[in-house]
Design an enzyme around this catalytic site. Structure first.
Site, PDB file in Angstrom:
ATOM      1  CG  HIS A   1     -13.958   7.112  -4.666  1.00  0.00           C
ATOM      2  ND1 HIS A   1     -14.201   5.846  -4.955  1.00  0.00           N
ATOM      3  CD2 HIS A   1     -12.578   7.219  -4.920  1.00  0.00           C
ATOM      4  CE1 HIS A   1     -13.195   4.975  -5.219  1.00  0.00           C
ATOM      5  NE2 HIS A   1     -12.057   6.163  -4.894  1.00  0.00           N
TER       6      HIS A   1
ATOM      7  CE  LYS B   1      -4.811  45.905 -12.920  1.00  0.00           C
ATOM      8  NZ  LYS B   1      -5.173  45.321 -14.311  1.00  0.00           N
TER       9      LYS B   1
ATOM     10  CD  GLU C   1     -15.964  40.368  -2.418  1.00  0.00           C
ATOM     11  OE1 GLU C   1     -15.442  41.546  -2.688  1.00  0.00           O
ATOM     12  OE2 GLU C   1     -16.565  39.640  -2.921  1.00  0.00           O
TER      13      GLU C   1
ATOM     14  N   GLY D   1      -5.627  40.898 -13.434  1.00  0.00           N
ATOM     15  CA  GLY D   1      -5.655  40.189 -12.113  1.00  0.00           C
ATOM     16  C   GLY D   1      -5.509  38.660 -12.313  1.00  0.00           C
ATOM     17  NE  ARG D   2      -9.338  36.873 -16.916  1.00  0.00           N
ATOM     18  CZ  ARG D   2      -9.878  38.189 -17.009  1.00  0.00           C
ATOM     19  NH1 ARG D   2     -10.127  38.707 -15.797  1.00  0.00           N
ATOM     20  NH2 ARG D   2     -10.288  38.570 -18.134  1.00  0.00           N
TER      21      ARG D   2
ATOM     22  CE  LYS E   1     -16.213  43.436  -8.635  1.00  0.00           C
ATOM     23  NZ  LYS E   1     -15.055  43.762  -9.119  1.00  0.00           N
TER      24      LYS E   1
ATOM     25  CD  GLU F   1     -12.661  37.761 -13.674  1.00  0.00           C
ATOM     26  OE1 GLU F   1     -11.436  37.781 -13.447  1.00  0.00           O
ATOM     27  OE2 GLU F   1     -13.314  37.826 -12.661  1.00  0.00           O
TER      28      GLU F   1
HETATM   29  O1  F6P Z   1     -14.537  40.809  -9.630  1.00  0.00           O
HETATM   30  C1  F6P Z   1     -13.537  40.361 -10.197  1.00  0.00           C
HETATM   31  C2  F6P Z   1     -12.240  41.010 -10.010  1.00  0.00           C
HETATM   32  O2  F6P Z   1     -12.221  42.133 -10.691  1.00  0.00           O
HETATM   33  C3  F6P Z   1     -11.145  40.019 -10.616  1.00  0.00           C
HETATM   34  O3  F6P Z   1     -10.872  40.285 -11.749  1.00  0.00           O
HETATM   35  C4  F6P Z   1      -9.891  40.351  -9.725  1.00  0.00           C
HETATM   36  O4  F6P Z   1      -8.846  39.335  -9.856  1.00  0.00           O
HETATM   37  C5  F6P Z   1     -10.685  40.537  -8.303  1.00  0.00           C
HETATM   38  O5  F6P Z   1     -11.865  40.920  -8.539  1.00  0.00           O
HETATM   39  C6  F6P Z   1      -9.824  41.248  -7.416  1.00  0.00           C
HETATM   40  O6  F6P Z   1      -9.687  42.602  -7.737  1.00  0.00           O
HETATM   41  P1  F6P Z   1      -8.760  43.403  -7.207  1.00  0.00           P
HETATM   42  O7  F6P Z   1      -7.514  42.745  -7.450  1.00  0.00           O
HETATM   43  O8  F6P Z   1      -8.864  44.860  -7.602  1.00  0.00           O
HETATM   44  O9  F6P Z   1      -9.073  43.414  -5.476  1.00  0.00           O
END
Ligand code: F6P
Length: 477
Positions: free
Chosen positions: A364, A193, A199, A247-248, A467, A333
């Protein structure tokens, strides 16, 4: 809208007194005194039945919980959610994910994006110039499409498109997603987003290097709300996200493109329709029969009045094995918050820790604790009626938790206290539509709990500090 603390609601005090008075009541008694309990304490939403007869509740508990929801102004909040009002004040945004699956009522930009997604996914699936599709994203830009693809894509038949996911900044994750892939026939979908997530950006750059001299635009599609940056990255197609989708809550948007590539455009449309069914149910059905409202209120009862600190979700379905990790982000979250909408520290529990694993494998592993540990962990069993072994085991576990053993002659280590609450969510079958329904049920559950707890379920400031610190440590090196 009502922003008073839930603990100042009349129903909260009544629930506390009521909880005290039913402390000694065992689920065995509740079932013995009411032969119709399993019919009375059940509710139906499209494609899904919630059996909550094994929760430690009676008719009075439900009346008081419904009263609490009403006192908190749930109906008004629900209208605000469904009509796209800005209910996320710390980011000055709406949380309008329901507009992504509203069919004809969706905004034009949603239609246009779906048209582009269908055309891209169909081309990718039919032309077969790509054999591997790798989704690069994390959190909400990974967990949703990963769950849908894992649950619904066929069993890897020969020639099928291989859709993989890489989310971790650990290069091992991308290396695994690329095992056996050829650069010429690999397509990356970079989903972010913000298009700044460390990452995802690291993985996207690594993917570029892996492609060597090949043209970036031929091998990358981007999905982002930051379209300018996504374009300058060099993606051949950039599909939009909107600030009014968190995002979620975004699997229904272009974030779902990798899932659409895995299951096909028609199945993805069905998935959207399933969520739409639940939006209708949530909007129209009275509180006491409204499944996501009941799920939320039962969670409030367990967390705030029976003292449960965690909540387990156990899908009795290998196809749904990723549901617990998907729900971890969705619930924790969203509702893992310590201040209310007025910025005051709360003095009541909010989201419990959510955890889980596919059943029967979980039996198990950690069911010992569920049955005989010192904590009572409320459980959601998800039964998709896939086969009799799974259904029998899910039902047996729910009964064992509820009823335990009552034979005093048994040695202590063979005694099961029981009285441990659980619900069973029955899906008629695992289909794209029912998966959409299941996810949407939990989305609305999360929203209702946020309303009851007077917290903003749609921001996530708690993830920022770590972060920022990592960024500083990296630049200092
Ligand atoms: O670090 C949490 C977060 O901001 C989430 O809320 C989000 O879904 C994820 O990182 C990924 O964010 P983006 O879509 O901006 O890479």
């Amino acid at each position: 809208m009502n922003t008073i603390s839930p603990t100042h609601c009349k129903a909260w005090a009544q629930l506390a007194t009521h909880a005290e008075s039913c402390k000694g009541v065992h689920l065995r008694e509740l079932f013995a005194n009411d032969v119709a309990r399993s019919v009375q304490f059940a509710a139906d939403a499209p494609g899904v039945r919630l059996d909550y007869s094994r929760q430690r509740v009676g008719a009075m508990t439900l009346r008081l919980l419904a009263r609490l929801a009403a006192e908190r102004g749930l109906a008004e909040w629900r209208d605000a959610l469904l009509s796209g009002k800005k209910i996320n004040p710390t980011e000055d945004r709406a949380a309008w994910h329901t507009a992504l699956r509203a069919g004809k009522a969706s905004p034009q930009e949603v239609h246009d994006t779906l048209v582009r997604m269908r055309s891209l996914a169909t081309k990718i699936r039919t032309e077969k110039s790509f054999k591997r599709v790798v989704n690069l994203g994390t959190g909400g830009s990974d967990l949703g499409p990963r769950l849908v693809a894992d649950a619904l894509a066929g069993g890897g038949e020969a020639g099928a498109l291989d859709v993989r996911f890489a989310a971790n900044v650990d290069p091992h994750d991308l290396a695994r997603a690329l095992e056996g892939a050829e650069p010429a026939s690999t397509l990356f979908i970079v989903v972010s987003k913000t298009f700044t997530t460390q990452e995802t950006m690291a993985n996207a750059e690594a993917a570029k290097r892996w492609l060597g001299s090949r043209k970036t635009q031929d091998h990358f599609i981007a999905v982002s709300a930051n379209t300018g940056v996504a374009k300058s990255f060099g993606a051949g197609e950039v599909l939009p996200m909107w600030d009014w989708v968190g995002g979620r809550f975004s699997v229904w948007s272009a974030v779902g493109l990798a899932a659409m590539c895995a299951i096909g455009a028609e199945a993805f449309d069905e998935f959207l329709s399933g969520a739409k069914d639940i939006d209708g149910h949530f909007r129209e059905v009275p509180l006491e029969k409204n499944v996501p409202v009941l799920m939320a209120l039962l969670g409030v009862w367990n967390a705030n009045f029976l003292g449960a600190a965690t909540h387990a979700v156990l899908p009795y379905s290998n196809a749904l094995r990723l549901v617990p990790s998907y729900l971890q982000q969705l619930e924790m979250e969203s509702n893992g918050k310590r201040i209310d909408r007025e910025g005051r520290a709360v003095d009541y529990a909010t989201a419990p820790v959510l955890w889980g694993m596919e059943g029967t494998v979980s039996q198990h592993s950690f069911h010992q604790l569920l049955h005989q540990g010192t904590q009572s962990v409320p459980v959601d069993f998800i039964d998709v009626a896939a086969n009799e072994h799974l259904t029998a085991n899910a039902r047996a576990q729910a009964d064992a938790l509820a009823f335990g053993t009552d034979d005093p002659k048994l040695p202590p280590h063979k005694q099961y206290p029981g009285n441990r609450p659980s619900s069973i969510l029955f899906l008629e079958r695992l289909t794209p539509r029912n998966l959409g329904r299941l996810i949407a049920l939990y989305e609305h559950k999360v929203f209702v709990q946020g309303v009851v707890w007077n917290i903003n379920s749609f921001d996530q400031w708690g993830v920022e500090l770590g972060k920022e610190m990592a960024r500083k440590l990296l630049t200092r090196r």
